[in-house]
Design a protein around this motif. Structure first.
Motif, PDB file in Angstrom:
ATOM      1  N   PRO A 185       0.807  -1.229   0.000  1.00 12.77           N
ATOM      2  CA  PRO A 185       0.000   0.000   0.000  1.00 12.77           C
ATOM      3  C   PRO A 185       0.840   1.278   0.000  1.00 12.77           C
ATOM      4  CG  PRO A 185      -0.891  -1.569   1.571  1.00 12.77           C
ATOM      5  CD  PRO A 185       0.416  -2.121   1.122  1.00 12.77           C
ATOM      6  N   ALA A 186       1.972   1.255   0.723  1.00 11.72           N
ATOM      7  CA  ALA A 186       2.829   2.441   0.777  1.00 11.72           C
ATOM      8  C   ALA A 186       3.446   2.732  -0.590  1.00 11.72           C
ATOM      9  CB  ALA A 186       3.924   2.258   1.823  1.00 11.72           C
ATOM     10  N   LEU A 187       3.872   1.689  -1.285  1.00 11.68           N
ATOM     11  CA  LEU A 187       4.454   1.881  -2.614  1.00 11.68           C
ATOM     12  C   LEU A 187       3.391   2.317  -3.613  1.00 11.68           C
ATOM     13  CD1 LEU A 187       6.924   1.776  -4.405  1.00 11.68           C
ATOM     14  CD2 LEU A 187       6.513  -0.668  -4.778  1.00 11.68           C
ATOM     15  N   GLN A 188       2.190   1.755  -3.512  1.00 17.19           N
ATOM     16  CA  GLN A 188       1.096   2.192  -4.382  1.00 17.19           C
ATOM     17  C   GLN A 188       0.786   3.678  -4.161  1.00 17.19           C
ATOM     18  OE1 GLN A 188      -1.884  -0.757  -3.193  1.00 17.19           O
ATOM     19  NE2 GLN A 188      -1.842  -1.597  -5.259  1.00 17.19           N
ATOM     20  N   LEU A 189       0.788   4.081  -2.896  1.00 15.37           N
ATOM     21  CA  LEU A 189       0.539   5.488  -2.567  1.00 15.37           C
ATOM     22  C   LEU A 189       1.605   6.384  -3.184  1.00 15.37           C
ATOM     23  CD1 LEU A 189      -1.070   7.599  -0.823  1.00 15.37           C
ATOM     24  CD2 LEU A 189       0.652   7.189   0.944  1.00 15.37           C
TER      25      LEU A 189
ATOM     26  N   ALA B  78      -8.019   6.628  -7.002  1.00 12.39           N
ATOM     27  CA  ALA B  78      -8.751   6.122  -5.836  1.00 12.39           C
ATOM     28  C   ALA B  78      -9.010   4.624  -5.942  1.00 12.39           C
ATOM     29  CB  ALA B  78     -10.070   6.871  -5.684  1.00 12.39           C
ATOM     30  N   VAL B  79      -9.464   4.180  -7.099  1.00 11.11           N
ATOM     31  CA  VAL B  79      -9.749   2.754  -7.292  1.00 11.11           C
ATOM     32  C   VAL B  79      -8.478   1.923  -7.172  1.00 11.11           C
ATOM     33  CG1 VAL B  79     -10.522   1.043  -8.982  1.00 11.11           C
ATOM     34  CG2 VAL B  79     -11.804   3.157  -8.686  1.00 11.11           C
ATOM     35  N   TYR B  80      -7.383   2.426  -7.730  1.00 17.11           N
ATOM     36  CA  TYR B  80      -6.116   1.692  -7.661  1.00 17.11           C
ATOM     37  C   TYR B  80      -5.649   1.496  -6.225  1.00 17.11           C
ATOM     38  CZ  TYR B  80      -1.130   0.727  -8.071  1.00 17.11           C
ATOM     39  OH  TYR B  80       0.122   0.173  -7.937  1.00 17.11           O
ATOM     40  N   ASN B  81      -5.806   2.511  -5.401  1.00 15.48           N
ATOM     41  CA  ASN B  81      -5.311   2.436  -4.027  1.00 15.48           C
ATOM     42  C   ASN B  81      -6.279   1.760  -3.065  1.00 15.48           C
ATOM     43  OD1 ASN B  81      -2.620   4.165  -3.474  1.00 15.48           O
ATOM     44  ND2 ASN B  81      -3.740   5.083  -5.168  1.00 15.48           N
ATOM     45  N   PHE B  82      -7.590   1.933  -3.279  1.00 21.62           N
ATOM     46  CA  PHE B  82      -8.554   1.488  -2.270  1.00 21.62           C
ATOM     47  C   PHE B  82      -9.649   0.578  -2.794  1.00 21.62           C
ATOM     48  CE2 PHE B  82      -7.224   5.953  -1.433  1.00 21.62           C
ATOM     49  CZ  PHE B  82      -6.301   5.667  -0.450  1.00 21.62           C
ATOM     50  N   GLY B  83      -9.591   0.230  -4.079  1.00 19.58           N
ATOM     51  CA  GLY B  83     -10.604  -0.662  -4.615  1.00 19.58           C
ATOM     52  C   GLY B  83     -11.989  -0.044  -4.534  1.00 19.58           C
ATOM     53  N   LEU B  84     -12.982  -0.864  -4.211  1.00 20.63           N
ATOM     54  CA  LEU B  84     -14.359  -0.381  -4.149  1.00 20.63           C
ATOM     55  C   LEU B  84     -14.597   0.559  -2.975  1.00 20.63           C
ATOM     56  CD1 LEU B  84     -16.271  -3.664  -5.068  1.00 20.63           C
ATOM     57  CD2 LEU B  84     -15.706  -1.738  -6.564  1.00 20.63           C
ATOM     58  N   SER B  85     -13.645   0.625  -2.025  1.00 19.50           N
ATOM     59  CA  SER B  85     -13.789   1.521  -0.875  1.00 19.50           C
ATOM     60  C   SER B  85     -13.739   2.989  -1.285  1.00 19.50           C
ATOM     61  CB  SER B  85     -12.688   1.248   0.166  1.00 19.50           C
ATOM     62  OG  SER B  85     -12.831  -0.040   0.715  1.00 19.50           O
ATOM     63  N   PHE B  86     -13.345   3.241  -2.534  1.00 17.64           N
ATOM     64  CA  PHE B  86     -13.307   4.632  -3.003  1.00 17.64           C
ATOM     65  C   PHE B  86     -14.701   5.253  -2.953  1.00 17.64           C
ATOM     66  CE2 PHE B  86     -15.154   3.032  -6.865  1.00 17.64           C
ATOM     67  CZ  PHE B  86     -15.779   4.119  -7.448  1.00 17.64           C
ATOM     68  N   ALA B  87     -15.749   4.409  -2.904  1.00 19.72           N
ATOM     69  CA  ALA B  87     -17.122   4.914  -2.886  1.00 19.72           C
ATOM     70  C   ALA B  87     -17.390   5.774  -1.652  1.00 19.72           C
ATOM     71  CB  ALA B  87     -18.108   3.752  -2.928  1.00 19.72           C
ATOM     72  N   HIS B  88     -16.640   5.534  -0.568  1.00 19.53           N
ATOM     73  CA  HIS B  88     -16.803   6.350   0.639  1.00 19.53           C
ATOM     74  C   HIS B  88     -16.557   7.824   0.337  1.00 19.53           C
ATOM     75  CE1 HIS B  88     -17.388   3.240   3.670  1.00 19.53           C
ATOM     76  NE2 HIS B  88     -16.453   2.526   3.071  1.00 19.53           N
ATOM     77  N   ASN B  89     -15.625   8.088  -0.564  1.00 18.94           N
ATOM     78  CA  ASN B  89     -15.280   9.473  -0.867  1.00 18.94           C
ATOM     79  C   ASN B  89     -16.375  10.203  -1.636  1.00 18.94           C
ATOM     80  OD1 ASN B  89     -12.050   8.100  -1.592  1.00 18.94           O
ATOM     81  ND2 ASN B  89     -12.722   8.983   0.338  1.00 18.94           N
ATOM     82  N   LEU B  90     -17.308   9.446  -2.209  1.00 19.67           N
ATOM     83  CA  LEU B  90     -18.406  10.063  -2.942  1.00 19.67           C
ATOM     84  C   LEU B  90     -19.508  10.575  -2.008  1.00 19.67           C
ATOM     85  CD1 LEU B  90     -18.813   7.488  -5.859  1.00 19.67           C
ATOM     86  CD2 LEU B  90     -18.007   9.840  -6.070  1.00 19.67           C
ATOM     87  N   VAL B  91     -19.565  10.000  -0.817  1.00 18.53           N
ATOM     88  CA  VAL B  91     -20.663  10.333   0.106  1.00 18.53           C
ATOM     89  C   VAL B  91     -20.680  11.811   0.480  1.00 18.53           C
ATOM     90  CG1 VAL B  91     -21.675   9.857   2.374  1.00 18.53           C
ATOM     91  CG2 VAL B  91     -20.787   7.971   0.976  1.00 18.53           C
ATOM     92  N   PRO B  92     -19.551  12.399   0.940  1.00 19.97           N
ATOM     93  CA  PRO B  92     -19.579  13.830   1.296  1.00 19.97           C
ATOM     94  C   PRO B  92     -19.946  14.733   0.119  1.00 19.97           C
ATOM     95  CG  PRO B  92     -17.629  12.778   2.186  1.00 19.97           C
ATOM     96  CD  PRO B  92     -18.245  11.811   1.236  1.00 19.97           C
ATOM     97  N   VAL B  93     -19.557  14.324  -1.086  1.00 18.97           N
ATOM     98  CA  VAL B  93     -19.892  15.118  -2.272  1.00 18.97           C
ATOM     99  C   VAL B  93     -21.402  15.158  -2.452  1.00 18.97           C
ATOM    100  CG1 VAL B  93     -19.580  15.345  -4.760  1.00 18.97           C
ATOM    101  CG2 VAL B  93     -17.713  14.451  -3.353  1.00 18.97           C
TER     102      VAL B  93
END
Length: 478
Positions: free
Chosen positions: A29-33, A70-85
């Motif tokens: 994960p650190a290298l992906q980041l 977002a998808v590359y680093n967190f997979g489907l969890s990127f959907a969390h970032n859509l909620v505040p929007v």
């Protein structure tokens, strides 16, 4: 969509990332980041060369780039970032851009972020969807207050200079929000920037074409600095590491050695953040987002590209008091804390109380572990003592004599050592997070910081005022 392709390669065990991470000695994960942060720079070049003229689709382009990362680093969890929007879009439409919208946005996003920490946080340094979400949280909260300020401006309220620069008078559309939130250069680790800045950038307000040479030069400078700090971090943490500080062997060394070792560890530990911010800033500059007006010089006006600067290197490296660290480190978050928390608490009528709640907000924003709260409590008591001590000293004749004599070099060395050592002492809980771990390190340091800073108002301050009374400038004048 390179990120999606790399993620699919990971699923079928064809990705080279695990192999490279093993060679470098880091986690996947650190290298992906890191690769995702670096990827922002070539994306900026591609955008300026091929895509800038597509004015109508800029928001879509930025959103897709950010989605990919977002998808590359967190997979489907990127959907969390859509909620505040979605939430701020709906609440602003329903409630309007006023006080209620700002309060609901603040509470909802902080609760959502804290819940994310509860679900994902462990004892180690975690790279999960909450990492970009903490940056996103500040951006959305700031936007809600900027919308409120924009409404005040329409009503004829006189705003401060800073507030006038960020106030948003027109409600943003959903594509504007997505482009703003997922802007690829700083989606993962910041820096934060205002929605007004993003609007000006998208609308080509900044002179990117005419200043492209200067822009590219500044971007490359920041990129090289970021890579330099990244190398320094990798070298430093192999020599100075927390695992050794938790060992019995560390406790058997001298107390002076332990304090300076802790200071060295902290200094290199902070390079991790500095390198990421510098690399992200390089991409922001290369995109053109960082334009900050012109500076008059002997040779004429020179364009400035430091609007997304999150670290002031010279002030950080030369710090002789903790206020220097605060001024120079994580600048955009400090600006948010000042403009959107500290100044908005003016109704409390007490600056120390406002400062306390501001630091409490920042601790909550970082997570739920006790180490975060200990670190910000340390900041509070240290800054409190420093300001009062300096206010006492500048009123004496001793202060002027020291800084106008050869002794000032020795004072500089002392102050540099003081900030160096106690930055390590302050930061240890932040990194260790868990109570028993940072308590163990504090035990090995004999709780020195508490002995120095906590008794200040009741013990040291009265004694020092009495001792310095005869050296007061006012007494001398009388």
């Amino acid at each position: 969509m390179i990120g999606v392709i790399l993620l699919m390669m990971t699923w079928v065990n064809l990705s080279p990332i695990p192999y490279l991470a093993n060679i470098i000695g880091t986690t996947v994960p650190a290298l992906q980041l890191l690769l995702s942060i670096l990827w922002g720079y070539p994306l900026a070049i591609i955008f300026n060369k091929k895509l800038r003229e597509n004015t109508e689709y800029k928001n879509v382009i930025f959103a897709l780039m950010g989605f990919d990362i977002a998808v590359y680093n967190f997979g489907l969890s990127f959907a969390h970032n859509l909620v505040p929007v979605a939430v701020i879009y709906l609440t602003t439409k329903l409630l309007g851009p006023g006080r209620n919208n700002a309060i609901i946005t603040l509470i909802f996003n902080m609760v959502y972020l804290l819940n994310g920490y509860i679900q994902t946080e462990s004892e180690d340094y975690d790279i999960t969807w909450t990492m970009p979400h903490c940056v996103l949280t500040l951006k959305v909260i700031a936007l809600s207050f900027d919308l409120w300020d924009g409404q005040k401006k329409k009503e004829g309220v006189v705003l401060s200079a800073n507030t006038s620069k960020t106030a948003v008078e027109n409600l943003p559309e959903i594509l504007d929000l997505l482009g703003f939130i997922y802007f690829p250069a700083c989606f993962l680790v910041g820096p934060t920037f205002s929605f007004r800045r993003y609007q000006d950038f998208v609308r080509d307000v900044y002179p990117i074409k005419s200043e492209e040479t200067q822009m590219a030069s500044q971007a490359m400078k920041r990129l090289l600095q970021g890579l330099g700090y990244l190398i320094a971090y990798q070298v430093g943490v192999t020599v100075f590491n927390m695992k050794y500080m938790l060992s019995d062997e560390f406790g058997e060394t001298s107390i002076v050695y332990r304090h300076f070792y802790c200071g060295m560890w902290a200094h290199f530990a902070l390079y991790k953040y500095i390198s990421c911010w510098l690399l992200a800033e390089a991409s922001c500059i290369r995109f053109g987002l960082s334009f900050n007006g012109y500076e008059d010089t002997v040779n004429g006006k020179v364009s400035q590209w430091d609007a997304c600067n999150n670290i002031i290197l010279m002030e950080f490296e030369g710090a002789t008091k903790f206020q220097h660290y605060i001024n120079s480190f994580n600048c955009n978050t400090n600006y948010f804390a000042s403009e959107y928390v500290y100044k908005r608490l003016k109704f409390l009528g007490n600056r120390y109380l406002s400062q306390f709640f501001t630091l409490l907000f920042l601790a909550l924003w970082h997570g739920i572990r006790s180490g975060y709260y200990m670190t910000f409590f340390n900041e509070y008591i240290i800054i409190y003592m420093e300001k009062e001590l300096e206010a006492l000293l500048v009123q004496t004749t001793i202060y002027d004599k020291i800084w106008n004599s050869s002794a000032k070099s020795l004072v500089y060395v002392f102050l540099k050592s003081y900030t160096f050592v106690f930055m390590g002492w302050s930061l240890a809980p932040f990194d260790l997070k868990i109570f028993w771990k940072w308590w163990h390190v504090y035990s090995s340091l004999y709780f020195s910081g508490f002995l120095i800073f906590l008794p200040w108002p009741l013990v040291y301050k009265p004694l020092l005022k009495k001792a310095l009374k005869s050296y007061s400038k006012k007494a001398k004048e009388t």
